[in-house]
Every structure is written in C-alpha cells, then in structure tokens.
Design a protein around this motif. Structure first.
Motif, PDB file in Angstrom:
ATOM      1  N   ALA A 204       1.039  -1.207  -0.022  1.00  0.00           N
ATOM      2  CA  ALA A 204      -0.212  -0.474  -0.020  1.00  0.00           C
ATOM      3  C   ALA A 204       1.118   0.984  -0.749  1.00  0.00           C
ATOM      4  CB  ALA A 204      -0.887  -0.209   1.636  1.00  0.00           C
ATOM      5  N   ASP A 205       1.734   1.611   0.831  1.00  0.00           N
ATOM      6  CA  ASP A 205       3.025   2.128   0.861  1.00  0.00           C
ATOM      7  C   ASP A 205       4.242   2.623  -0.561  1.00  0.00           C
ATOM      8  OD1 ASP A 205       1.581   3.246   2.865  1.00  0.00           O
ATOM      9  OD2 ASP A 205       2.901   2.552   4.640  1.00  0.00           O
ATOM     10  N   PHE A 206       3.856   1.191  -1.280  1.00  0.00           N
ATOM     11  CA  PHE A 206       4.362   1.952  -2.627  1.00  0.00           C
ATOM     12  C   PHE A 206       4.076   1.386  -3.680  1.00  0.00           C
ATOM     13  CE2 PHE A 206       7.959   0.918   0.962  1.00  0.00           C
ATOM     14  CZ  PHE A 206       8.569   1.986   1.362  1.00  0.00           C
ATOM     15  N   PRO A 207       3.064   2.335  -4.005  1.00  0.00           N
ATOM     16  CA  PRO A 207       2.397   2.104  -5.172  1.00  0.00           C
ATOM     17  C   PRO A 207       3.575   1.519  -6.555  1.00  0.00           C
ATOM     18  CG  PRO A 207       1.452   3.596  -4.020  1.00  0.00           C
ATOM     19  CD  PRO A 207       3.397   3.571  -3.131  1.00  0.00           C
ATOM     20  N   ARG A 208       2.631   0.767  -7.375  1.00  0.00           N
ATOM     21  CA  ARG A 208       3.678   0.183  -8.350  1.00  0.00           C
ATOM     22  C   ARG A 208       4.107   1.596  -9.303  1.00  0.00           C
ATOM     23  NH1 ARG A 208       4.649  -4.913  -7.862  1.00  0.00           N
ATOM     24  NH2 ARG A 208       3.116  -5.868  -7.297  1.00  0.00           N
ATOM     25  N   HIS A 209       2.832   2.502  -9.713  1.00  0.00           N
ATOM     26  CA  HIS A 209       2.840   3.494 -10.116  1.00  0.00           C
ATOM     27  C   HIS A 209       3.836   4.621 -10.199  1.00  0.00           C
ATOM     28  CE1 HIS A 209      -0.006   5.341  -7.682  1.00  0.00           C
ATOM     29  NE2 HIS A 209      -0.408   6.555  -8.538  1.00  0.00           N
ATOM     30  N   LEU A 210       4.283   5.006  -8.379  1.00  0.00           N
ATOM     31  CA  LEU A 210       4.680   5.821  -8.361  1.00  0.00           C
ATOM     32  C   LEU A 210       6.889   4.873  -8.514  1.00  0.00           C
ATOM     33  CD1 LEU A 210       3.183   7.455  -5.247  1.00  0.00           C
ATOM     34  CD2 LEU A 210       2.845   8.397  -7.131  1.00  0.00           C
ATOM     35  N   LEU A 211       6.398   3.795  -8.445  1.00  0.00           N
ATOM     36  CA  LEU A 211       7.448   3.296  -8.295  1.00  0.00           C
ATOM     37  C   LEU A 211       8.580   3.536  -9.868  1.00  0.00           C
ATOM     38  CD1 LEU A 211       7.797   0.351  -6.165  1.00  0.00           C
ATOM     39  CD2 LEU A 211       8.631   2.639  -5.414  1.00  0.00           C
ATOM     40  N   ALA A 212       6.964   3.265 -10.669  1.00  0.00           N
ATOM     41  CA  ALA A 212       7.668   2.952 -12.441  1.00  0.00           C
ATOM     42  C   ALA A 212       7.866   4.078 -12.976  1.00  0.00           C
ATOM     43  CB  ALA A 212       6.581   2.580 -13.104  1.00  0.00           C
ATOM     44  N   GLU A 213       7.495   5.550 -11.883  1.00  0.00           N
ATOM     45  CA  GLU A 213       8.001   6.536 -12.702  1.00  0.00           C
ATOM     46  C   GLU A 213       9.292   6.925 -12.015  1.00  0.00           C
ATOM     47  OE1 GLU A 213       5.771   9.318 -10.128  1.00  0.00           O
ATOM     48  OE2 GLU A 213       3.903   8.861 -11.640  1.00  0.00           O
ATOM     49  N   GLU A 214      10.134   5.564 -11.156  1.00  0.00           N
ATOM     50  CA  GLU A 214      11.461   6.387 -11.133  1.00  0.00           C
ATOM     51  C   GLU A 214      11.886   4.393 -11.299  1.00  0.00           C
ATOM     52  OE1 GLU A 214      12.771   8.823  -9.907  1.00  0.00           O
ATOM     53  OE2 GLU A 214      10.979   9.616  -8.865  1.00  0.00           O
ATOM     54  N   GLY A 215      11.476   3.812 -12.120  1.00  0.00           N
ATOM     55  CA  GLY A 215      12.023   3.070 -13.353  1.00  0.00           C
ATOM     56  C   GLY A 215      12.556   1.736 -12.021  1.00  0.00           C
ATOM     57  N   LEU A 216      11.431   2.167 -11.176  1.00  0.00           N
ATOM     58  CA  LEU A 216      11.595   0.510 -10.349  1.00  0.00           C
ATOM     59  C   LEU A 216      11.243  -0.413  -9.827  1.00  0.00           C
ATOM     60  CD1 LEU A 216      12.747   3.066  -7.187  1.00  0.00           C
ATOM     61  CD2 LEU A 216      14.227   0.880  -7.950  1.00  0.00           C
ATOM     62  N   VAL A 217      10.809  -1.338  -9.986  1.00  0.00           N
ATOM     63  CA  VAL A 217       9.494  -2.273  -9.942  1.00  0.00           C
ATOM     64  C   VAL A 217       9.126  -2.546  -8.350  1.00  0.00           C
ATOM     65  CG1 VAL A 217       8.784  -3.262 -11.580  1.00  0.00           C
ATOM     66  CG2 VAL A 217      10.386  -4.820  -9.980  1.00  0.00           C
ATOM     67  N   ARG A 218       8.052  -3.168  -7.292  1.00  0.00           N
ATOM     68  CA  ARG A 218       7.890  -3.381  -6.149  1.00  0.00           C
ATOM     69  C   ARG A 218       7.783  -5.090  -6.355  1.00  0.00           C
ATOM     70  NH1 ARG A 218       2.795  -1.798  -5.125  1.00  0.00           N
ATOM     71  NH2 ARG A 218       2.299  -4.305  -5.086  1.00  0.00           N
ATOM     72  N   ARG A 219       8.585  -5.345  -5.417  1.00  0.00           N
ATOM     73  CA  ARG A 219       8.706  -6.756  -5.183  1.00  0.00           C
ATOM     74  C   ARG A 219       8.391  -7.675  -3.785  1.00  0.00           C
ATOM     75  NH1 ARG A 219      10.914 -10.094  -9.663  1.00  0.00           N
ATOM     76  NH2 ARG A 219       9.818 -11.200  -8.529  1.00  0.00           N
ATOM     77  N   ASP A 220       7.250  -8.474  -3.709  1.00  0.00           N
ATOM     78  CA  ASP A 220       7.484  -9.041  -2.766  1.00  0.00           C
ATOM     79  C   ASP A 220       8.048 -10.777  -2.197  1.00  0.00           C
ATOM     80  OD1 ASP A 220       5.310 -12.358  -2.342  1.00  0.00           O
ATOM     81  OD2 ASP A 220       5.141 -10.769  -4.087  1.00  0.00           O
ATOM     82  N   PRO A 221       8.743 -10.224  -1.050  1.00  0.00           N
ATOM     83  CA  PRO A 221       9.536 -11.561  -0.909  1.00  0.00           C
ATOM     84  C   PRO A 221       9.187 -12.702  -1.579  1.00  0.00           C
ATOM     85  CG  PRO A 221       9.123 -10.153   1.484  1.00  0.00           C
ATOM     86  CD  PRO A 221       8.210 -10.435  -0.053  1.00  0.00           C
ATOM     87  N   ASP A 222       7.984 -13.594  -1.133  1.00  0.00           N
ATOM     88  CA  ASP A 222       7.512 -15.102  -1.667  1.00  0.00           C
ATOM     89  C   ASP A 222       7.749 -14.977  -2.872  1.00  0.00           C
ATOM     90  OD1 ASP A 222       6.808 -17.626  -1.563  1.00  0.00           O
ATOM     91  OD2 ASP A 222       4.763 -16.876  -1.564  1.00  0.00           O
ATOM     92  N   GLY A 223       7.411 -14.421  -3.664  1.00  0.00           N
ATOM     93  CA  GLY A 223       7.437 -14.099  -4.897  1.00  0.00           C
ATOM     94  C   GLY A 223       8.969 -13.861  -5.647  1.00  0.00           C
ATOM     95  N   PHE A 224       9.010 -12.958  -5.051  1.00  0.00           N
ATOM     96  CA  PHE A 224      10.779 -12.421  -4.861  1.00  0.00           C
ATOM     97  C   PHE A 224      11.475 -13.506  -5.556  1.00  0.00           C
ATOM     98  CE2 PHE A 224      15.103 -11.026  -3.953  1.00  0.00           C
ATOM     99  CZ  PHE A 224      15.422 -10.777  -5.299  1.00  0.00           C
ATOM    100  N   LEU A 225      11.287 -14.893  -4.114  1.00  0.00           N
ATOM    101  CA  LEU A 225      12.369 -15.824  -3.449  1.00  0.00           C
ATOM    102  C   LEU A 225      12.222 -17.439  -4.616  1.00  0.00           C
ATOM    103  CD1 LEU A 225      12.821 -15.710   0.064  1.00  0.00           C
ATOM    104  CD2 LEU A 225      14.814 -15.669  -1.629  1.00  0.00           C
ATOM    105  N   TRP A 226      10.255 -17.340  -4.891  1.00  0.00           N
ATOM    106  CA  TRP A 226       9.967 -18.003  -5.566  1.00  0.00           C
ATOM    107  C   TRP A 226      10.594 -18.404  -7.251  1.00  0.00           C
ATOM    108  CZ3 TRP A 226       7.289 -18.053 -10.600  1.00  0.00           C
ATOM    109  CH2 TRP A 226       6.789 -19.364 -11.327  1.00  0.00           C
ATOM    110  N   GLU A 227      10.567 -17.001  -7.859  1.00  0.00           N
ATOM    111  CA  GLU A 227      11.500 -16.555  -8.690  1.00  0.00           C
ATOM    112  C   GLU A 227      12.913 -17.447  -9.689  1.00  0.00           C
ATOM    113  OE1 GLU A 227      12.536 -13.222 -11.530  1.00  0.00           O
ATOM    114  OE2 GLU A 227      10.618 -13.424 -10.810  1.00  0.00           O
ATOM    115  N   LEU A 228      13.719 -16.558  -8.375  1.00  0.00           N
ATOM    116  CA  LEU A 228      15.202 -16.964  -7.709  1.00  0.00           C
ATOM    117  C   LEU A 228      14.676 -18.647  -7.911  1.00  0.00           C
ATOM    118  CD1 LEU A 228      16.399 -14.658  -5.501  1.00  0.00           C
ATOM    119  CD2 LEU A 228      16.885 -14.103  -7.862  1.00  0.00           C
ATOM    120  N   TRP A 229      13.885 -18.998  -7.138  1.00  0.00           N
ATOM    121  CA  TRP A 229      14.585 -20.276  -6.612  1.00  0.00           C
ATOM    122  C   TRP A 229      13.795 -21.152  -7.988  1.00  0.00           C
ATOM    123  CZ3 TRP A 229      10.018 -24.659  -8.135  1.00  0.00           C
ATOM    124  CH2 TRP A 229      11.072 -25.801  -7.520  1.00  0.00           C
TER     125      TRP A 229
END
Length: 181
Positions: free
Chosen positions: A109-134
């Motif tokens: 909620a405090d890191f909206p994707r559209h605001l991060l995208a303006e800075e060239g960033l994405v928000r990742r949740d730990p579970d999805g991030f680690l699943w992708e790494l795995w």
C-alpha cells in the motif's frame, strides 16, 4: 539485480537469513540504508529484553558481509519523492540513489507500483521474489533455505518441516514449490 530490502523483510529472522543466503550466492545485490537497518533493530524491541542488542549484532554482521550494500541518505532525492506514507520516502530514495531495480517489501500500500515505475523501479513481495530466484537457481536457493532450516532446528531443538517453516516466514509459494520437488 540490485534490490533494496525494506526493514519489514529484514525483521523476520528466517526470511532475512534466506534472503541473505541468496544474496551471498550472488543471486542478487542487497541494498539498504542506515535508517532501514535502524528501523529493523528498533522493531525487535517488542520481542523483549536483549532482542535489540541481538539485532544490532546481526546488523554489524550484515555490514561486514556486504560493505557496499549500505547506501548513504540522500535528502535531496527524498525531498522530491511522493509516497502515501511520507515516512517511507527514505526507502525509495535509497533505491533511486543506488540505481536499484526493485524494492523488496510486504508494504504494498505504501509503495504503489505506478509511483515506483516513474522512478524505473518495481515493488516485489518476498515470496514471489524468492520463488522466481528458486525457479532459475533451485540449487542455490535450496542451499540457503536448508542452511536456515538447519539453524532453526538447532535453536529450537526440534525438526522444522520445510513447508511449515516457510509458511511462517510468509513464503508459502516458495514452500509449496520446494516441497513438491
């Protein structure tokens, strides 16, 4: 990939140790600031006497293991940023200053994707991030998870079923995937 670790992903011990294990295996470059580390250490106060001192020792170990991970505060960058919770702007400022690819947080909620995208960033949740790494590096992530599980078993003095351990660490997707192998 350079990833800023928000305080909320450093505070749960199992999650932090898995993330640091994956970073130590070279799967991503962890980033943080003094303020992020301080937030983590202060958050442990609710665990009781001595918890903050233990956390500060762990902070020192992280600093030693990843000396380039600590990004200095950038007040000028922070001042121009907007987020729903102004107290989180420092995290985004660290990511912008470091040229990070993502912010790893539970705090969607405090890191909206559209605001991060303006800075060239994405928000990742730990579970999805680690699943992708795995998914791309199963052996390296499995080694990190196994090391954390072994430590948890030594500390608790009892077996720690993989899927249950990862579920408690808010990593149910990773736990399910690893349990099916």
């Amino acid at each position: 990939m350079k990833v800023v670790l928000d305080a909320c992903v450093l505070y749960p011990t199992v999650l932090r140790e898995i993330l640091i294990g994956a970073a130590g295996a070279g799967l991503f470059t962890p980033l943080w600031s003094d303020r992020i580390l301080e937030e983590w250490a202060r958050a442990t106060r609710k665990l009781g006497a001595g918890a903050e001192a233990v956390a500060r020792g762990e902070v020192a170990l992280l600093r030693a293991a990843f000396p380039a991970a600590c990004i200095p505060a950038r007040p000028a960058i922070e001042a121009r940023l907007t987020l729903p919770d102004g107290n989180d702007r420092h995290v985004l400022a660290v990511a912008v200053a470091a040229g990070a690819d993502a912010i790893l947080t539970f705090n969607a909620a405090d890191f909206p994707r559209h605001l991060l995208a303006e800075e060239g960033l994405v928000r990742r949740d730990p579970d999805g991030f680690l699943w992708e790494l795995w998914s791309h590096h199963p052996q390296a992530v499995s080694q990190a998870v196994d090391a954390v599980r072994a430590r948890a078993e030594r500390v608790s003095g009892r077996p720690q079923p993989l899927r249950a351990l990862l579920k408690r660490a808010k990593l149910p997707r990773l736990g399910k995937a690893m349990d099916q192998v």
